[in-house]
Each structure stands twice: as C-alpha cells, then as structure tokens.
Design a protein around this motif. Structure first.
Motif, PDB file in Angstrom:
ATOM      1  N   TYR A   1       0.830  -1.206   0.000  1.00 20.07           N
ATOM      2  CA  TYR A   1       0.000   0.000   0.000  1.00 20.07           C
ATOM      3  C   TYR A   1       0.868   1.261   0.000  1.00 20.07           C
ATOM      4  CZ  TYR A   1      -4.507  -2.311   0.814  1.00 20.07           C
ATOM      5  OH  TYR A   1      -5.654  -3.062   0.682  1.00 20.07           O
ATOM      6  N   PHE A   2       1.891   1.271   0.859  1.00 15.27           N
ATOM      7  CA  PHE A   2       2.741   2.460   0.927  1.00 15.27           C
ATOM      8  C   PHE A   2       3.622   2.600  -0.312  1.00 15.27           C
ATOM      9  CE2 PHE A   2       1.648   2.425   5.473  1.00 15.27           C
ATOM     10  CZ  PHE A   2       1.405   3.778   5.665  1.00 15.27           C
ATOM     11  N   SER A   3       3.894   1.494  -0.988  1.00 20.42           N
ATOM     12  CA  SER A   3       4.641   1.611  -2.245  1.00 20.42           C
ATOM     13  C   SER A   3       3.804   2.334  -3.300  1.00 20.42           C
ATOM     14  CB  SER A   3       5.055   0.230  -2.756  1.00 20.42           C
ATOM     15  OG  SER A   3       3.937  -0.503  -3.236  1.00 20.42           O
ATOM     16  N   LEU A   4       2.491   2.150  -3.255  1.00 19.65           N
ATOM     17  CA  LEU A   4       1.626   2.899  -4.172  1.00 19.65           C
ATOM     18  C   LEU A   4       1.693   4.391  -3.879  1.00 19.65           C
ATOM     19  CD1 LEU A   4      -1.531   0.573  -4.203  1.00 19.65           C
ATOM     20  CD2 LEU A   4       0.254   0.768  -5.944  1.00 19.65           C
ATOM     21  N   ALA A   5       1.773   4.730  -2.594  1.00 20.69           N
ATOM     22  CA  ALA A   5       1.934   6.142  -2.239  1.00 20.69           C
ATOM     23  C   ALA A   5       3.276   6.672  -2.739  1.00 20.69           C
ATOM     24  CB  ALA A   5       1.838   6.304  -0.730  1.00 20.69           C
ATOM     25  N   ALA A   6       4.310   5.837  -2.637  1.00 24.46           N
ATOM     26  CA  ALA A   6       5.645   6.258  -3.076  1.00 24.46           C
ATOM     27  C   ALA A   6       5.700   6.521  -4.575  1.00 24.46           C
ATOM     28  CB  ALA A   6       6.681   5.205  -2.688  1.00 24.46           C
ATOM     29  N   LEU A   7       4.822   5.876  -5.335  1.00 21.80           N
ATOM     30  CA  LEU A   7       4.769   6.156  -6.779  1.00 21.80           C
ATOM     31  C   LEU A   7       4.397   7.611  -7.045  1.00 21.80           C
ATOM     32  CD1 LEU A   7       3.032   2.927  -8.183  1.00 21.80           C
ATOM     33  CD2 LEU A   7       5.446   3.563  -8.351  1.00 21.80           C
ATOM     34  N   GLY A   8       3.631   8.205  -6.135  1.00 19.20           N
ATOM     35  CA  GLY A   8       3.287   9.621  -6.292  1.00 19.20           C
ATOM     36  C   GLY A   8       4.496  10.524  -6.250  1.00 19.20           C
ATOM     37  N   TRP A   9       5.569  10.052  -5.623  1.00 18.45           N
ATOM     38  CA  TRP A   9       6.801  10.842  -5.553  1.00 18.45           C
ATOM     39  C   TRP A   9       7.414  11.023  -6.938  1.00 18.45           C
ATOM     40  CZ3 TRP A   9      11.722   9.169  -2.365  1.00 18.45           C
ATOM     41  CH2 TRP A   9      12.474  10.311  -2.075  1.00 18.45           C
ATOM     42  N   LEU A  10       7.143  10.092  -7.841  1.00 14.18           N
ATOM     43  CA  LEU A  10       7.674  10.217  -9.202  1.00 14.18           C
ATOM     44  C   LEU A  10       7.046  11.392  -9.937  1.00 14.18           C
ATOM     45  CD1 LEU A  10       7.624   6.440 -10.249  1.00 14.18           C
ATOM     46  CD2 LEU A  10       9.536   7.750  -9.277  1.00 14.18           C
ATOM     47  N   ILE A  11       5.870  11.815  -9.463  1.00 16.17           N
ATOM     48  CA  ILE A  11       5.185  12.940 -10.101  1.00 16.17           C
ATOM     49  C   ILE A  11       5.554  14.252  -9.423  1.00 16.17           C
ATOM     50  CG2 ILE A  11       2.923  13.923 -10.668  1.00 16.17           C
ATOM     51  CD1 ILE A  11       1.836  11.057 -10.717  1.00 16.17           C
ATOM     52  N   HIS A  12       5.343  14.282  -8.093  1.00 15.26           N
ATOM     53  CA  HIS A  12       5.648  15.517  -7.350  1.00 15.26           C
ATOM     54  C   HIS A  12       5.710  15.184  -5.869  1.00 15.26           C
ATOM     55  CE1 HIS A  12       5.408  19.663  -5.863  1.00 15.26           C
ATOM     56  NE2 HIS A  12       5.720  20.047  -7.091  1.00 15.26           N
ATOM     57  N   PRO A  13       6.583  15.840  -5.093  1.00 16.55           N
ATOM     58  CA  PRO A  13       6.675  15.562  -3.657  1.00 16.55           C
ATOM     59  C   PRO A  13       5.364  15.764  -2.906  1.00 16.55           C
ATOM     60  CG  PRO A  13       8.600  16.793  -4.370  1.00 16.55           C
ATOM     61  CD  PRO A  13       7.661  16.753  -5.545  1.00 16.55           C
ATOM     62  N   TRP A  14       4.580  16.784  -3.301  1.00 14.81           N
ATOM     63  CA  TRP A  14       3.321  17.020  -2.592  1.00 14.81           C
ATOM     64  C   TRP A  14       2.267  15.974  -2.954  1.00 14.81           C
ATOM     65  CZ3 TRP A  14       5.077  19.274   1.172  1.00 14.81           C
ATOM     66  CH2 TRP A  14       5.873  20.406   1.104  1.00 14.81           C
ATOM     67  N   VAL A  15       2.372  15.419  -4.133  1.00 14.06           N
ATOM     68  CA  VAL A  15       1.509  14.273  -4.476  1.00 14.06           C
ATOM     69  C   VAL A  15       1.892  13.093  -3.592  1.00 14.06           C
ATOM     70  CG1 VAL A  15       0.889  12.627  -6.294  1.00 14.06           C
ATOM     71  CG2 VAL A  15       1.164  15.049  -6.851  1.00 14.06           C
ATOM     72  N   PHE A  16       3.170  12.942  -3.340  1.00 13.17           N
ATOM     73  CA  PHE A  16       3.690  11.899  -2.454  1.00 13.17           C
ATOM     74  C   PHE A  16       3.101  12.054  -1.049  1.00 13.17           C
ATOM     75  CE2 PHE A  16       7.922  10.237  -0.470  1.00 13.17           C
ATOM     76  CZ  PHE A  16       7.338   8.995  -0.219  1.00 13.17           C
ATOM     77  N   VAL A  17       3.111  13.275  -0.536  1.00  9.07           N
ATOM     78  CA  VAL A  17       2.564  13.551   0.805  1.00  9.07           C
ATOM     79  C   VAL A  17       1.072  13.241   0.849  1.00  9.07           C
ATOM     80  CG1 VAL A  17       2.030  15.397   2.446  1.00  9.07           C
ATOM     81  CG2 VAL A  17       4.311  15.268   1.410  1.00  9.07           C
ATOM     82  N   ALA A  18       0.345  13.701  -0.169  1.00 15.80           N
ATOM     83  CA  ALA A  18      -1.106  13.473  -0.210  1.00 15.80           C
ATOM     84  C   ALA A  18      -1.430  11.984  -0.323  1.00 15.80           C
ATOM     85  CB  ALA A  18      -1.726  14.241  -1.376  1.00 15.80           C
ATOM     86  N   ALA A  19      -0.688  11.276  -1.165  1.00 14.87           N
ATOM     87  CA  ALA A  19      -0.925   9.847  -1.351  1.00 14.87           C
ATOM     88  C   ALA A  19      -0.612   9.066  -0.078  1.00 14.87           C
ATOM     89  CB  ALA A  19      -0.071   9.323  -2.505  1.00 14.87           C
TER      90      ALA A  19
END
Length: 224
Positions: free
Chosen positions: A179-197
């Motif tokens: 589950y948290f790896s899916l959130a980490a994929l948001g980091w590839l787009i933008h750090p704030w997407v990473f935080v939100a995810a």
C-alpha cells in the motif's frame, strides 16, 4: 556534491514518520485490541481449540495451505518487482523522460530518480522479508497442528493460535508495504503528491482495519 530539494526531504520524512507511526499504532499500541487483527485472533484461538479435538485434521491443513499459498504468491511477486526496479535503474535516462512527459510531473534529476528508486527498492525488500518470515511461521503452525494432542488442551491451542496470529501480523505488514509503495509512486510525479498519497493510504488502512463493515461482522455479537 549533489543537492536534494527540501520538498523531497520533507515528503520522504513525512512518509517514513507516518508509516512507522501507523505500524506502531496498529500492531503495538493499546488501540490494537479494537482491530481486525485482534478480532481474528479470537477466531484463530477458537479454530485451534476445535482442531485439537478432531481426529481428522485434513480441513485444518487445507485452511493452512490456503494461507500459505497467499503468502507464497506475494513473496514471489515481490522478487519480480525488485528485478523490475533493477531493470528500470539500468535505463534511468529513458525512464526519466517518460515521467517528465506526465502532466504536473516535477523535473527530476538523475540523482533524485535514483533516490526514489532506492526508496521503492527498500520498501519491497522490507515486504519480502515480512512475507518470507510469515511463510516460515505458517510452516511452524502446520507442525503444531500435526503434533497437536487429541485433547481439550487450551494452552496448546493458544500457542498454536499465537504462532498463526504472528504469521498473519507479518503478512499484513508486507501487504501494508505494498500500500505504501503505491503512495511512493506519487513521488515520481511531485513531492506534494507523495505527501497526499501517503496520507490517503494511511486513512484507507485505518478505516479498513479499525472501522470497516468486515470488522463489525467478525466481532462476536457485533452484527445482529
């Protein structure tokens, strides 16, 4: 000397802090008694109490086999994912160009890209260790079932249930890593997407493990 942007450091710190905090809350905190894990432990204890009274334990072995198959599947899948990450690392330049083409994607340097892949790799290494340890514990549980005396030995049944629950805990922690790896994929787009995810994934996990309809159904006397 390379420099990591402050937004990347903040988002990664938030990710690590939330994951560690939620793991403590769900698995070690005083509130864990009101979770799916705690409710399922009562059912595992009842399973083992019934198991020691049976002459034929084929049904118990089949249940354990189903649990082992699920853990084995995720352990094998995790290895394939780690191989895939190594492959992507070998073609980083091309992968960076693909990510940059995504809408709202932040410009990523080679160092940032490798850091993000390293974090993903660490997540899946953690998941692999959890799955393989869960696999071993379920194997130990199968030995306990085979060696169980045919008597109302509640102490023995409780020990077998504890081993099964500990295996389930490690399996759940491995799934949590997914589950948290899916959130980490948001980091590839933008750090704030990473935080939100990361925040969203934690909220989903919390609701499922502590306030889901399934929890109400499994709780003895919870649903009429």
């Amino acid at each position: 000397m390379f420099e990591i942007p402050a937004t990347d450091i903040i988002s990664l710190t938030w990710f690590a802090a939330v994951w560690v905090s939620y793991t403590w809350y769900a698995d070690r905190g005083p509130w864990r008694q009101h979770s799916l894990r705690a409710v399922m432990h009562t059912h595992r204890e009842e399973w083992m109490r019934q198991m020691v009274l049976r002459d034929n334990r084929v049904a118990d072995v089949n249940i354990l086999r189903n649990l082992l198959q699920g853990v084995s599947f995720f352990a094998s899948t995790t290895l394939l994912i780690m191989v895939g990450l190594l492959t992507i690392l070998g073609s980083s330049d091309r992968a960076i160009e693909i990510v940059r083409a995504l809408p709202f994607a932040e410009k990523t340097t080679l160092v940032q890209w490798e850091l993000k892949l390293l974090v993903l790799g660490i997540i899946f290494v953690h998941a692999f260790f959890k799955f393989t340890w869960a696999l071993r514990q379920f194997n130990y549980c199968s030995v306990l079932i085979g060696a169980a005396p045919k008597s109302a030995d509640n102490a023995y049944a409780q020990r077998a249930a504890e081993v099964s629950t500990n295996a389930s805990k490690d399996f759940n922690q491995g799934l949590r890593a997914y589950y948290f790896s899916l959130a980490a994929l948001g980091w590839l787009i933008h750090p704030w997407v990473f935080v939100a995810a990361t925040t969203l994934v934690t909220a989903v996990l919390y609701l499922r493990e502590h306030h889901s309809t399934t929890l109400k159904i499994l709780t003895p006397g919870g649903v009429e």
